[in-house]
Design a protein around this motif. Structure first.
Motif, PDB file in Angstrom:
ATOM      1  N   ARG A  94       0.824  -1.212   0.000  1.00  0.00           N
ATOM      2  CA  ARG A  94       0.000   0.000   0.000  1.00  0.00           C
ATOM      3  C   ARG A  94       0.857   1.260   0.000  1.00  0.00           C
ATOM      4  N   ARG A  95       2.078   1.135   0.477  1.00  0.00           N
ATOM      5  CA  ARG A  95       2.997   2.281   0.533  1.00  0.00           C
ATOM      6  C   ARG A  95       4.021   2.231  -0.602  1.00  0.00           C
ATOM      7  N   GLU A  96       3.583   1.656  -1.724  1.00  0.00           N
ATOM      8  CA  GLU A  96       4.326   1.654  -2.982  1.00  0.00           C
ATOM      9  C   GLU A  96       5.672   0.943  -2.876  1.00  0.00           C
ATOM     10  N   ASN A  97       5.696  -0.147  -2.140  1.00  0.00           N
ATOM     11  CA  ASN A  97       6.878  -0.996  -2.076  1.00  0.00           C
ATOM     12  C   ASN A  97       6.643  -2.260  -2.897  1.00  0.00           C
ATOM     13  N   ILE A  98       7.669  -2.705  -3.605  1.00  0.00           N
ATOM     14  CA  ILE A  98       7.615  -3.991  -4.289  1.00  0.00           C
ATOM     15  C   ILE A  98       8.095  -5.037  -3.299  1.00  0.00           C
ATOM     16  N   VAL A  99       7.248  -6.004  -2.997  1.00  0.00           N
ATOM     17  CA  VAL A  99       7.509  -6.948  -1.912  1.00  0.00           C
ATOM     18  C   VAL A  99       7.807  -8.337  -2.468  1.00  0.00           C
ATOM     19  N   GLY A 100       8.950  -8.878  -2.066  1.00  0.00           N
ATOM     20  CA  GLY A 100       9.275 -10.274  -2.325  1.00  0.00           C
ATOM     21  C   GLY A 100       9.190 -11.043  -1.017  1.00  0.00           C
ATOM     22  N   MET A 101       8.484 -12.133  -1.009  1.00  0.00           N
ATOM     23  CA  MET A 101       8.249 -12.915   0.210  1.00  0.00           C
ATOM     24  C   MET A 101       8.831 -14.307   0.031  1.00  0.00           C
ATOM     25  N   THR A 102       9.641 -14.753   0.990  1.00  0.00           N
ATOM     26  CA  THR A 102      10.161 -16.111   0.958  1.00  0.00           C
ATOM     27  C   THR A 102       9.498 -16.937   2.048  1.00  0.00           C
ATOM     28  N   GLY A 103       9.287 -18.219   1.795  1.00  0.00           N
ATOM     29  CA  GLY A 103       8.669 -19.092   2.787  1.00  0.00           C
ATOM     30  C   GLY A 103       8.669 -20.526   2.304  1.00  0.00           C
ATOM     31  N   ASP A 104       8.386 -21.437   3.230  1.00  0.00           N
ATOM     32  CA  ASP A 104       8.368 -22.854   2.856  1.00  0.00           C
ATOM     33  C   ASP A 104       7.231 -23.632   3.502  1.00  0.00           C
ATOM     34  N   GLY A 105       6.477 -22.995   4.382  1.00  0.00           N
ATOM     35  CA  GLY A 105       5.429 -23.706   5.108  1.00  0.00           C
ATOM     36  C   GLY A 105       4.039 -23.439   4.568  1.00  0.00           C
ATOM     37  N   VAL A 106       3.096 -24.251   5.020  1.00  0.00           N
ATOM     38  CA  VAL A 106       1.700 -24.069   4.620  1.00  0.00           C
ATOM     39  C   VAL A 106       1.189 -22.709   5.078  1.00  0.00           C
ATOM     40  N   ASN A 107       1.612 -22.268   6.254  1.00  0.00           N
ATOM     41  CA  ASN A 107       1.140 -20.984   6.772  1.00  0.00           C
ATOM     42  C   ASN A 107       1.734 -19.790   6.030  1.00  0.00           C
ATOM     43  N   ASP A 108       2.708 -20.024   5.151  1.00  0.00           N
ATOM     44  CA  ASP A 108       3.285 -18.944   4.347  1.00  0.00           C
ATOM     45  C   ASP A 108       2.549 -18.750   3.025  1.00  0.00           C
ATOM     46  N   ALA A 109       1.705 -19.687   2.648  1.00  0.00           N
ATOM     47  CA  ALA A 109       1.069 -19.671   1.330  1.00  0.00           C
ATOM     48  C   ALA A 109       0.271 -18.393   1.053  1.00  0.00           C
ATOM     49  N   PRO A 110      -0.579 -17.891   1.974  1.00  0.00           N
ATOM     50  CA  PRO A 110      -1.338 -16.663   1.663  1.00  0.00           C
ATOM     51  C   PRO A 110      -0.441 -15.469   1.360  1.00  0.00           C
ATOM     52  N   SER A 111       0.617 -15.274   2.154  1.00  0.00           N
ATOM     53  CA  SER A 111       1.506 -14.132   1.925  1.00  0.00           C
ATOM     54  C   SER A 111       2.363 -14.342   0.678  1.00  0.00           C
ATOM     55  N   LEU A 112       2.746 -15.581   0.370  1.00  0.00           N
ATOM     56  CA  LEU A 112       3.473 -15.855  -0.865  1.00  0.00           C
ATOM     57  C   LEU A 112       2.621 -15.505  -2.081  1.00  0.00           C
ATOM     58  N   LYS A 113       1.346 -15.812  -2.004  1.00  0.00           N
ATOM     59  CA  LYS A 113       0.432 -15.530  -3.108  1.00  0.00           C
ATOM     60  C   LYS A 113       0.196 -14.031  -3.270  1.00  0.00           C
ATOM     61  N   ALA A 114       0.131 -13.313  -2.155  1.00  0.00           N
ATOM     62  CA  ALA A 114      -0.172 -11.881  -2.206  1.00  0.00           C
ATOM     63  C   ALA A 114       1.038 -11.037  -2.581  1.00  0.00           C
ATOM     64  N   ALA A 115       2.244 -11.513  -2.321  1.00  0.00           N
ATOM     65  CA  ALA A 115       3.459 -10.739  -2.594  1.00  0.00           C
ATOM     66  C   ALA A 115       3.632 -10.513  -4.091  1.00  0.00           C
ATOM     67  N   ASP A 116       4.360  -9.462  -4.448  1.00  0.00           N
ATOM     68  CA  ASP A 116       4.653  -9.209  -5.856  1.00  0.00           C
ATOM     69  C   ASP A 116       5.501 -10.335  -6.436  1.00  0.00           C
ATOM     70  N   ILE A 117       6.397 -10.868  -5.604  1.00  0.00           N
ATOM     71  CA  ILE A 117       7.212 -12.014  -6.002  1.00  0.00           C
ATOM     72  C   ILE A 117       7.211 -13.011  -4.844  1.00  0.00           C
ATOM     73  N   GLY A 118       6.506 -14.112  -4.983  1.00  0.00           N
ATOM     74  CA  GLY A 118       6.498 -15.150  -3.970  1.00  0.00           C
ATOM     75  C   GLY A 118       7.614 -16.144  -4.248  1.00  0.00           C
ATOM     76  N   ILE A 119       8.474 -16.359  -3.269  1.00  0.00           N
ATOM     77  CA  ILE A 119       9.653 -17.214  -3.452  1.00  0.00           C
ATOM     78  C   ILE A 119       9.588 -18.366  -2.456  1.00  0.00           C
ATOM     79  N   ALA A 120       9.459 -19.569  -2.939  1.00  0.00           N
ATOM     80  CA  ALA A 120       9.382 -20.755  -2.080  1.00  0.00           C
ATOM     81  C   ALA A 120      10.681 -21.538  -2.155  1.00  0.00           C
ATOM     82  N   MET A 121      10.969 -22.248  -1.081  1.00  0.00           N
ATOM     83  CA  MET A 121      12.127 -23.139  -1.069  1.00  0.00           C
ATOM     84  C   MET A 121      11.729 -24.483  -1.670  1.00  0.00           C
ATOM     85  N   GLY A 122      12.654 -25.087  -2.406  1.00  0.00           N
ATOM     86  CA  GLY A 122      12.357 -26.366  -3.043  1.00  0.00           C
ATOM     87  C   GLY A 122      12.048 -27.465  -2.052  1.00  0.00           C
TER      88      GLY A 122
END
Length: 275
Positions: free
Chosen positions: A195-223
């Motif tokens: 909302r404050r004009e930042n491009i957000v990249g989110m890293t995560g590997d768990g089920v609880n990270d899925a919503p924020s990974l989906k919402a981020a401009d770049i969702g980055i998951a671990m293999g």
């Protein structure tokens, strides 16, 4: 038997096991000593777990799990605490240093205890100077900047209390650690920065990270992460976290080449007038 965060379970304990394996009353002095040990271990970057038990008879019902949770709300017997050492990967400090040199801010979002999260962030280089760390008291509800320090550490329950002015101040920090966060709070953190004009990249590997990974401009998951996290992400790091550096380098190279192509391209318009 029950295990969990000491700050949650210790207030529910009325007794403890002594040297004779007998339950005796838990005194205020013993509580203070347990709290001190917990904080000391947390400052060393250890994840602290409290073990407790409660002899009880759970009545047979259609919802036995609920009956167990109700019984665990009070009257527990303290058994002990343990500290788990989970050191960060060797490449993490170098990755943080390189990305920060590329003008990328690195924030830590975790479910760990506040002191543990701060200690790990310092070890990884996410917090570069432990003497320049603020807490929630530096965020003025009236919108005035209360501190010029570069880092801040907040917990999930504190995030709930922030208003718009405080979020504006928070998003200006260069180094932030969010501790004890829920999946809902992780999602809100992503959206507040967007909302404050930042491009957000989110890293995560768990089920609880899925919503924020989906919402981020770049969702980055671990293999090595969960299938749900991988499905929600835009990019998957198959090798190690250090691969994100190469992703940034190639991404900026492509962007620079596109700018050069657009700036040097010429467009010819041919107009054919009627005879």
């Amino acid at each position: 038997m029950i295990k969990g965060a000491p700050d949650i379970l210790l207030p529910r304990c009325d007794t403890l096991l002594d040297d004779k394996n007998e339950a005796v009353a838990l005194t205020d002095a013993q509580r203070t000593r347990i709290e001190r040990i917990k904080d000391d271990w947390s400052r060393q970057g250890k994840r602290v777990i409290l073990l407790a038990r409660k002899p009880t008879v759970v009545p047979f019902s259609g919802n036995q799990d609920k009956e167990v949770l109700v019984a665990a709300r009070q009257g527990l017997t303290f058994v002990g605490i343990l500290g788990i050492v989970d050191p960060p990967r060797d490449e993490i400090p170098d990755v943080v240093r390189i990305l920060r040199g590329a003008s990328i801010r690195i924030f830590m979002v975790t479910g760990d205890f506040k002191l543990t999260a701060q200690a790990i962030a310092e070890e990884c280089g996410i917090i570069s100077n432990a003497a320049l760390v603020d807490d929630i008291s530096a965020l003025s509800r009236g919108g005035k900047i209360g501190s010029t320090k570069q880092a801040i550490v907040l917990s999930g329950p504190e995030l709930i209390t922030l208003n718009e002015n405080q979020w504006d101040q928070l998003c200006q920090y260069q180094e932030i650690v969010f501790a004890r966060t829920t999946p809902e709070q992780k999602l809100r953190i992503v959206k507040e920065f967007q909302r404050r004009e930042n491009i957000v990249g989110m890293t995560g590997d768990g089920v609880n990270d899925a919503p924020s990974l989906k919402a981020a401009d770049i969702g980055i998951a671990m293999g090595s992460g969960s299938d749900i996290a991988i499905e929600a992400a835009d990019m998957v790091l198959l090798d190690s976290f250090a691969a994100i550096v190469e992703a940034v380098q190639y991404g900026r190279l492509v962007y620079d080449n596109l700018k050069k192509t657009v700036s040097t391209a010429s467009i010819i318009f041919v107009c054919i007038s009627p005879c």
